[in-house]
Design an enzyme around this catalytic site. Structure first.
Site, PDB file in Angstrom:
ATOM      1  CB  CYS A  13      46.543  45.625  -0.074  1.00 38.32           C
ATOM      2  SG  CYS A  13      45.586  47.167  -0.042  1.00 38.32           S
ATOM      3  CB  CYS A  36      45.132  47.744  -4.344  1.00 36.79           C
ATOM      4  SG  CYS A  36      46.740  47.277  -3.634  1.00 36.79           S
ATOM      5  NE  ARG A  71      41.674  28.793  10.327  1.00 34.69           N
ATOM      6  CZ  ARG A  71      41.181  29.924   9.824  1.00 34.69           C
ATOM      7  NH1 ARG A  71      39.894  30.117   9.759  1.00 34.69           N
ATOM      8  NH2 ARG A  71      41.984  30.853   9.362  1.00 34.69           N
ATOM      9  CG  ASN A 102      42.626  13.335  14.029  1.00 31.17           C
ATOM     10  OD1 ASN A 102      43.498  14.198  13.929  1.00 31.17           O
ATOM     11  ND2 ASN A 102      41.531  13.521  14.742  1.00 31.17           N
ATOM     12  CG  HIS A 107      41.612  27.642   6.615  1.00 30.87           C
ATOM     13  ND1 HIS A 107      41.684  26.627   7.547  1.00 30.87           N
ATOM     14  CD2 HIS A 107      40.308  27.707   6.241  1.00 30.87           C
ATOM     15  CE1 HIS A 107      40.474  26.108   7.725  1.00 30.87           C
ATOM     16  NE2 HIS A 107      39.634  26.738   6.946  1.00 30.87           N
ATOM     17  CB  CYS A 142      46.522  51.548  -2.644  1.00 30.67           C
ATOM     18  SG  CYS A 142      45.812  50.353  -1.488  1.00 30.67           S
ATOM     19  CB  VAL A 186      47.870  29.547   7.321  1.00 26.49           C
ATOM     20  CG1 VAL A 186      46.359  29.462   7.108  1.00 26.49           C
ATOM     21  CG2 VAL A 186      48.180  29.753   8.808  1.00 26.49           C
ATOM     22  CG  ASP A 187      52.089  25.082   8.570  1.00 18.37           C
ATOM     23  OD1 ASP A 187      52.228  24.610   7.421  1.00 18.37           O
ATOM     24  OD2 ASP A 187      51.623  24.415   9.516  1.00 18.37           O
TER      25      ASP A 187
HETATM   26 ZN    ZN Z   1      46.867  48.331  -1.618  1.00 13.93          ZN
END
Ligand code: ZN
Length: 239
Positions: A118, A121, A22, A209, A110, A146, A92-93
């Site tokens: 979903c 919903c 990213r 870093n 993130h 849904c 996100v791991d």
């Molecule tokens: Zn759904």
């Protein structure tokens, strides 16, 4: 109790075989076709993009990766007497949690690639289950509740960060006494602003870093050594 915040970016997970996707120099930013797979507008409007996204998730390293020495050192540091640790991560791991960090002490700025959500919903379920459906022949699995479009529970390009998560991250950055930025270029939001807020509110800022960051001048300490060895050494010293 000393409140310590660790902000982690892609650099902490490269030793686990996960490339920087990213960041400004990341895989996605350098490849416009790949970036479409993680851009909300394309994902929602084009079933072919979704099919390719599921194939990317199926073959990507995110779910099979294992925590490395830096993740383990962070989880061990959390158990130091007198230290209250919160992890703010751009990753996100889920590797901090797999290494032993209590999930409630990890803020995933993130989102998480280990869940799907979903868009209609908002039901959440596991990525592993969704990928099993892809393996079984569904090339664009829909929400089982849904019928809505399912996506990775990550913040795609074109989506906003969760304001609740961001608010909590800001609060921690203001309140902490030590703020350690690890493996992040501090060039993209919200990471950059969190480091700035922490420094403005009097935290000791430490940057670990490989490359220089815009906050190095504000930092009490800048570490350029490889994260896999430098972070465990630093945390041992602080503990
Ligand atoms: Zn759904």
């Amino acid at each position: 109790m000393t409140l310590v915040a660790i902000l982690s970016g892609a650099g902490i997970s490269t030793d686990s075989g996960i490339p920087d996707y990213r960041g400004p120099q990341g895989v996605w930013r350098k490849d416009p076709e790949a970036e479409k797979l993680v851009t909300y507008e394309y994902y929602m409007s084009d079933p072919e993009i979704r099919r390719r996204s599921w194939q990317m998730r199926r073959t990507g390293p995110a779910l099979s990766a294992k925590p490395n020495a830096a993740h383990v050192a962070v989880a061990e540091f959390e158990r130091t007497p007198g230290v209250s640790l919160r992890v703010l991560t751009q990753n996100v791991d889920g590797l901090h949690q797999l290494a032993g960090m209590p999930p409630r002490k990890v803020l995933e700025l993130h989102g998480s690639a280990r869940s799907v959500v979903c868009v209609r919903c908002h039901a959440r379920s596991s990525m592993a289950d969704a990928l099993a459906r892809v393996e079984a022949g569904e090339d664009d699995p829909a929400c089982e509740k849904c019928g809505g479009v399912l996506k990775s529970a990550t913040v795609m390009f074109g989506e906003n960060l969760d304001p609740v998560v961001l608010g909590e991250a800001l609060g921690i950055s203001k309140a902490c006494e030590v703020f350690i930025a690890v493996g992040t270029s501090l060039q993209v939001q919200p990471a950059a602003s969190l480091a700035g807020v922490a420094a403005e509110h009097g935290a000791r800022l430490i940057v670990v870093n490989a490359e220089p960051t815009p906050y190095d001048e504000l930092a009490e300490e800048v570490v350029r050594e490889p994260i896999g060895t430098a972070l465990p050494a630093l945390l041992k010293r602080l503990g």
